[in-house]
Scaffold this motif. Structure first.
Motif, PDB file in Angstrom:
ATOM      1  N   GLU A   1      39.226 -81.766-113.856  1.00 54.82           N
ATOM      2  CA  GLU A   1      38.952 -82.358-115.153  1.00 54.82           C
ATOM      3  C   GLU A   1      37.580 -83.014-115.128  1.00 54.82           C
ATOM      4  N   SER A   2      36.973 -83.147-116.275  1.00 52.41           N
ATOM      5  CA  SER A   2      35.672 -83.787-116.350  1.00 52.41           C
ATOM      6  C   SER A   2      35.519 -84.444-117.706  1.00 52.41           C
ATOM      7  N   ASP A   3      34.873 -85.625-117.703  1.00 52.93           N
ATOM      8  CA  ASP A   3      34.607 -86.309-118.956  1.00 52.93           C
ATOM      9  C   ASP A   3      33.205 -85.997-119.488  1.00 52.93           C
ATOM     10  N   GLN A   4      32.475 -85.123-118.779  1.00 52.61           N
ATOM     11  CA  GLN A   4      31.093 -84.872-119.164  1.00 52.61           C
ATOM     12  C   GLN A   4      30.990 -84.222-120.532  1.00 52.61           C
ATOM     13  N   GLN A   5      31.900 -83.344-120.853  1.00 50.11           N
ATOM     14  CA  GLN A   5      31.836 -82.627-122.109  1.00 50.11           C
ATOM     15  C   GLN A   5      33.224 -82.190-122.508  1.00 50.11           C
TER      16      GLN A   5
ATOM     17  N   ALA B   1      29.183 -59.316-121.821  1.00 52.75           N
ATOM     18  CA  ALA B   1      29.365 -60.735-121.483  1.00 52.75           C
ATOM     19  C   ALA B   1      28.062 -61.370-121.036  1.00 52.75           C
ATOM     20  N   GLY B   2      27.226 -60.633-120.334  1.00 55.57           N
ATOM     21  CA  GLY B   2      25.945 -61.178-119.902  1.00 55.57           C
ATOM     22  C   GLY B   2      26.115 -62.451-119.099  1.00 55.57           C
ATOM     23  N   VAL B   3      25.435 -63.515-119.539  1.00 58.04           N
ATOM     24  CA  VAL B   3      25.473 -64.786-118.812  1.00 58.04           C
ATOM     25  C   VAL B   3      26.610 -65.689-119.269  1.00 58.04           C
ATOM     26  N   ARG B   4      27.355 -65.273-120.281  1.00 55.22           N
ATOM     27  CA  ARG B   4      28.452 -66.118-120.754  1.00 55.22           C
ATOM     28  C   ARG B   4      29.601 -66.126-119.754  1.00 55.22           C
ATOM     29  N   VAL B   5      30.345 -67.198-119.731  1.00 54.69           N
ATOM     30  CA  VAL B   5      31.529 -67.281-118.876  1.00 54.69           C
ATOM     31  C   VAL B   5      32.603 -66.411-119.506  1.00 54.69           C
ATOM     32  N   ALA B   6      33.120 -65.466-118.736  1.00 55.71           N
ATOM     33  CA  ALA B   6      34.109 -64.518-119.236  1.00 55.71           C
ATOM     34  C   ALA B   6      35.132 -64.298-118.137  1.00 55.71           C
ATOM     35  N   THR B   7      36.350 -64.772-118.337  1.00 55.29           N
ATOM     36  CA  THR B   7      37.362 -64.761-117.288  1.00 55.29           C
ATOM     37  C   THR B   7      38.654 -64.092-117.734  1.00 55.29           C
TER      38      THR B   7
ATOM     39  N   TYR C   1      36.619 -73.845-117.391  1.00 59.83           N
ATOM     40  CA  TYR C   1      35.871 -74.834-118.177  1.00 59.83           C
ATOM     41  C   TYR C   1      34.789 -75.512-117.338  1.00 59.83           C
ATOM     42  N   ARG C   2      35.038 -75.647-116.040  1.00 57.97           N
ATOM     43  CA  ARG C   2      33.970 -76.163-115.174  1.00 57.97           C
ATOM     44  C   ARG C   2      32.763 -75.236-115.238  1.00 57.97           C
ATOM     45  N   ALA C   3      33.017 -73.930-115.228  1.00 58.12           N
ATOM     46  CA  ALA C   3      31.921 -72.965-115.338  1.00 58.12           C
ATOM     47  C   ALA C   3      31.241 -73.077-116.695  1.00 58.12           C
ATOM     48  N   VAL C   4      32.020 -73.272-117.741  1.00 59.40           N
ATOM     49  CA  VAL C   4      31.458 -73.429-119.085  1.00 59.40           C
ATOM     50  C   VAL C   4      30.533 -74.645-119.150  1.00 59.40           C
ATOM     51  N   ARG C   5      30.925 -75.718-118.466  1.00 59.29           N
ATOM     52  CA  ARG C   5      30.102 -76.929-118.461  1.00 59.29           C
ATOM     53  C   ARG C   5      28.928 -76.840-117.489  1.00 59.29           C
ATOM     54  N   GLY C   6      28.826 -75.742-116.753  1.00 56.59           N
ATOM     55  CA  GLY C   6      27.725 -75.570-115.823  1.00 56.59           C
ATOM     56  C   GLY C   6      27.918 -76.276-114.506  1.00 56.59           C
ATOM     57  N   GLU C   7      29.151 -76.646-114.173  1.00 50.85           N
ATOM     58  CA  GLU C   7      29.431 -77.326-112.913  1.00 50.85           C
ATOM     59  C   GLU C   7      29.639 -76.307-111.801  1.00 50.85           C
ATOM     60  N   ASP C   8      29.640 -76.774-110.561  1.00 47.17           N
ATOM     61  CA  ASP C   8      29.945 -75.904-109.435  1.00 47.17           C
ATOM     62  C   ASP C   8      31.405 -75.461-109.525  1.00 47.17           C
ATOM     63  N   VAL C   9      31.621 -74.184-109.357  1.00 49.71           N
ATOM     64  CA  VAL C   9      32.968 -73.636-109.455  1.00 49.71           C
ATOM     65  C   VAL C   9      33.378 -73.070-108.101  1.00 49.71           C
ATOM     66  N   PRO C  10      34.545 -73.437-107.602  1.00 47.48           N
ATOM     67  CA  PRO C  10      34.995 -72.890-106.312  1.00 47.48           C
ATOM     68  C   PRO C  10      35.113 -71.371-106.351  1.00 47.48           C
ATOM     69  N   ASP C  11      34.976 -70.772-105.198  1.00 47.40           N
ATOM     70  CA  ASP C  11      35.119 -69.332-105.072  1.00 47.40           C
ATOM     71  C   ASP C  11      36.493 -68.895-105.557  1.00 47.40           C
ATOM     72  N   GLY C  12      36.536 -67.754-106.232  1.00 48.53           N
ATOM     73  CA  GLY C  12      37.829 -67.188-106.595  1.00 48.53           C
ATOM     74  C   GLY C  12      38.155 -67.188-108.067  1.00 48.53           C
ATOM     75  N   LEU C  13      37.239 -67.617-108.934  1.00 56.15           N
ATOM     76  CA  LEU C  13      37.496 -67.585-110.372  1.00 56.15           C
ATOM     77  C   LEU C  13      37.463 -66.124-110.829  1.00 56.15           C
ATOM     78  N   PRO C  14      38.560 -65.591-111.373  1.00 58.28           N
ATOM     79  CA  PRO C  14      38.586 -64.177-111.779  1.00 58.28           C
ATOM     80  C   PRO C  14      37.820 -63.947-113.082  1.00 58.28           C
ATOM     81  N   THR C  15      36.877 -63.038-113.042  1.00 58.58           N
ATOM     82  CA  THR C  15      35.986 -62.782-114.165  1.00 58.58           C
ATOM     83  C   THR C  15      36.271 -61.422-114.797  1.00 58.58           C
ATOM     84  N   PHE C  16      35.466 -61.067-115.806  1.00 60.12           N
ATOM     85  CA  PHE C  16      35.605 -59.763-116.432  1.00 60.12           C
ATOM     86  C   PHE C  16      35.404 -58.630-115.421  1.00 60.12           C
TER      87      PHE C  16
END
Length: 375
Positions: free
Chosen positions: A14-18, A127-133, A332-347
């Motif tokens: 969780e994050s309160d940044q955004q 998808a390009g640079v957008r977060v797509a999971t 959502y961490r990726a959407v906020r531009g934060e470091d994301v742990p390995d293993g987030l399933p993408t397009f």
């Protein structure tokens, strides 16, 4: 580990940044799961789309959204959102995702990403640079991460074989019905695209290996009226070899009476073997010649990559929704531009699943002929 320690460890979820603003397309079971996970990750569910223009208010109530919209165009044109969650019938995924990407929003799309690999590949490009999971959420069981860490460390020795199944019974009777049995809505594959894709993703994720060639058989157990003359498979049996030389077998069925949602994966190695059962996700079986043991989901003993997904002390069961929550939080961490742990399933992982599914169908249509899986 104390509850205070666990709270600190879960701060990464969780994050309160955004505050991420999300919309959900599709207000059925999966739409509600996505919306609940979004709220638990600190997001605001601001919009929902109904299947009918007059159902906007009902859709909003179903997923707890601030407002319902009569169609996707109205939502994308008027709602201020960061992420669109796509939870519609399979055949509409590609068009809904394409519209969202064109509108410049990030996307979470239920699998299958598309009903064919050509469409899926186009979405990866779009998808390009957008977060797509894509929610291959079984990756987020802590003991699955433990299994992955142990295999990466070489604990298994040479992984010689892998066996497994994904068994359900919700379509075991001729009278059982759902939109997924209609190829026009669910696509040319049902059982394998729906649940076999989960098993293959989980195996390739934990083993860091790829299914290279396969021989498949499929069967239709019940002819169903809604299939419009194009019945989709009730079950599939797949024999495969991997890039690393592992031999594997997989059985997928939605007509296995008594099995509700049993994904079972067992990897047999020269030094150790490992077994995971999704219906018993608190335990990882480890077998050696000297005897076997059970590794529990205990944050005090798990590998750090596994412990970060522990939300409750050992003995307090975590399950499916917890996996979904972790997947959405990492998205959502990726959407906020934060470091994301390995293993987030993408397009890209969604495309991989589509290619394996296409290969299974092609092999089955060729009487089980051995067929290469495109890389």
């Amino acid at each position: 580990m104390s509850m205070a320690d666990l709270a600190m460890a879960s701060d990464g979820l969780e994050s309160d940044q955004q505050t991420v603003r999300v919309a959900v397309v599709g207000a059925g079971f999966m739409g509600q799961v996505h919306a609940e996970a979004a709220r638990r990750a600190g997001a605001r569910v601001v919009a929902a789309v109904a299947s009918r223009p007059d159902g906007a208010a009902a859709a909003a109530r179903a997923v707890g959204a601030d407002e319902g919209y009569p169609d996707l165009a109205a939502l994308l044109g008027n709602a201020q959102i960061d992420v669109l969650h796509v939870c519609t019938p399979n055949a509409s995924h590609a068009s809904v995702v394409a519209a969202a990407l064109s509108a410049g929003v990030h996307v979470v799309c239920e699998k299958p990403l598309a009903t064919g690999s050509v469409e899926a590949a186009a979405l990866v490009q779009a998808a390009g640079v957008r977060v797509a999971t894509v929610p291959f959420v079984y990756r987020f069981h802590p003991v699955v991460r433990e299994l992955r860490a142990r295999l990466a460390a070489g604990d298994a020795g040479v992984v010689a074989s892998v066996t497994g199944s994904y068994l359900q019974d919700w379509l075991s009777r001729p009278s059982d019905d759902d939109w997924r049995v209609d190829a026009a809505l669910g696509g040319p594959s049902r059982a394998f695209a729906d649940i076999g894709s989960h098993w293959c993703d989980l195996f390739e994720f934990v083993a860091d290996d790829r299914i290279a060639r396969l021989s498949a058989r499929t069967a239709v157990v019940h002819e169903r009226a809604r299939s419009n003359g194009t019945p989709t498979e009730d079950l599939a049996a797949v024999h495969f070899t991997t890039a690393a030389g592992t031999v594997g077998t997989l059985v997928v069925s939605q007509v296995a009476a008594g099995r509700k949602n049993r994904l079972h994966l067992e990897l047999s190695g020269t030094e150790a073997s490992f077994g995971f059962d999704q219906e018993d996700p608190e335990r990882l079986w480890v077998g050696r010649r000297e005897g076997g043991q059970t590794v529990l989901r205990d944050p005090g003993t798990l590998h750090p990559s596994a412990a970060r997904y522990v939300r409750l002390p050992a003995g307090h069961a975590q399950g499916y929704q917890d996996c979904f929550d972790a997947f959405v939080a990492d998205t959502y961490r990726a959407v906020r531009g934060e470091d994301v742990p390995d293993g987030l399933p993408t397009f890209t992982d969604g495309l991989r699943a589509a290619r394996i599914t296409d290969t299974v169908l092609a092999s089955a249509a060729a009487d089980g002929a051995w067929t290469e899986v495109p890389t």
